[in-house]
Motif scaffolding. Structure first.
Motif, short mmCIF file in Angstrom:
data_model
loop_
_atom_site.label_atom_id
_atom_site.label_comp_id
_atom_site.label_asym_id
_atom_site.label_seq_id
_atom_site.Cartn_x
_atom_site.Cartn_y
_atom_site.Cartn_z
N ALA A 57 0.85 -1.19 0.00
CA ALA A 57 0.00 0.00 0.00
C ALA A 57 0.89 1.24 0.00
O ALA A 57 2.09 1.14 0.23
CB ALA A 57 -0.89 0.00 1.24
N HIS A 63 -0.43 4.90 4.24
CA HIS A 63 -1.41 3.97 4.82
C HIS A 63 -0.80 3.23 6.00
O HIS A 63 -1.43 3.09 7.06
CB HIS A 63 -1.88 2.94 3.79
CG HIS A 63 -2.87 3.48 2.82
ND1 HIS A 63 -3.37 2.73 1.80
CD2 HIS A 63 -3.47 4.69 2.70
CE1 HIS A 63 -4.22 3.43 1.09
NE2 HIS A 63 -4.30 4.63 1.63
N VAL A 78 -9.07 -1.94 8.59
CA VAL A 78 -9.71 -1.33 7.42
C VAL A 78 -8.77 -1.40 6.22
O VAL A 78 -9.17 -1.80 5.12
CB VAL A 78 -10.11 0.14 7.72
CG1 VAL A 78 -10.60 0.84 6.49
CG2 VAL A 78 -11.13 0.19 8.83
N VAL A 79 -7.51 -1.03 6.43
CA VAL A 79 -6.53 -1.09 5.35
C VAL A 79 -6.30 -2.54 4.93
O VAL A 79 -6.18 -2.85 3.75
CB VAL A 79 -5.22 -0.41 5.76
CG1 VAL A 79 -4.15 -0.57 4.70
CG2 VAL A 79 -5.45 1.06 6.05
N ARG A 82 -9.06 -3.57 2.70
CA ARG A 82 -8.93 -2.94 1.39
C ARG A 82 -7.88 -3.64 0.53
O ARG A 82 -7.97 -3.63 -0.69
CB ARG A 82 -8.56 -1.47 1.52
CG ARG A 82 -9.68 -0.62 1.99
CD ARG A 82 -9.25 0.80 2.04
NE ARG A 82 -10.33 1.59 1.51
CZ ARG A 82 -10.22 2.80 1.05
NH1 ARG A 82 -9.04 3.37 1.03
NH2 ARG A 82 -11.25 3.46 0.61
N LYS A 100 -7.36 -6.77 0.59
CA LYS A 100 -7.84 -8.14 0.43
C LYS A 100 -7.09 -9.13 1.33
O LYS A 100 -6.87 -10.27 0.97
CB LYS A 100 -7.71 -8.60 -1.03
CG LYS A 100 -8.33 -7.71 -2.05
CD LYS A 100 -9.82 -7.89 -2.10
CE LYS A 100 -10.41 -7.20 -3.31
NZ LYS A 100 -10.95 -5.91 -3.06
#
Length: 79
Positions: free
Chosen positions: A32, A36, A49-50, A53, A55
């Protein structure tokens, strides 16, 4: 329960939570944008949450499970 057992469980739960959190943030560095990872390190609820995102459901589930374990141990220690 004995206070010593509760304190030991609280320490172990926090160690697990801290380890999983740092592992999550370290895994974000290569996948990322760097902000992040650094933001998730400073604001812990952003880590799952990250992870979701990106996966990475296992990391998110591990983080949530470790946070719940720590919260339960903390509640038991306070009450």
């Amino acid at each position: 329960m004995s206070d010593t057992i509760i304190l030991g469980a609280l320490i172990v739960a926090f160690a697990i939570f801290a380890t999983v959190h740092v592992l999550c943030c370290a895994s974000f560095v290569g996948r990322a944008p760097l902000w992040h990872a650094s933001l998730a390190l400073v604001i812990p609820p952003l880590a799952p949450v990250v992870a979701l995102r990106l996966k990475s459901k296992r990391l998110a589930a591990s983080w949530i499970a470790a946070a719940l374990l720590y919260a339960v141990c903390l509640a038991r220690a306070v009450l």
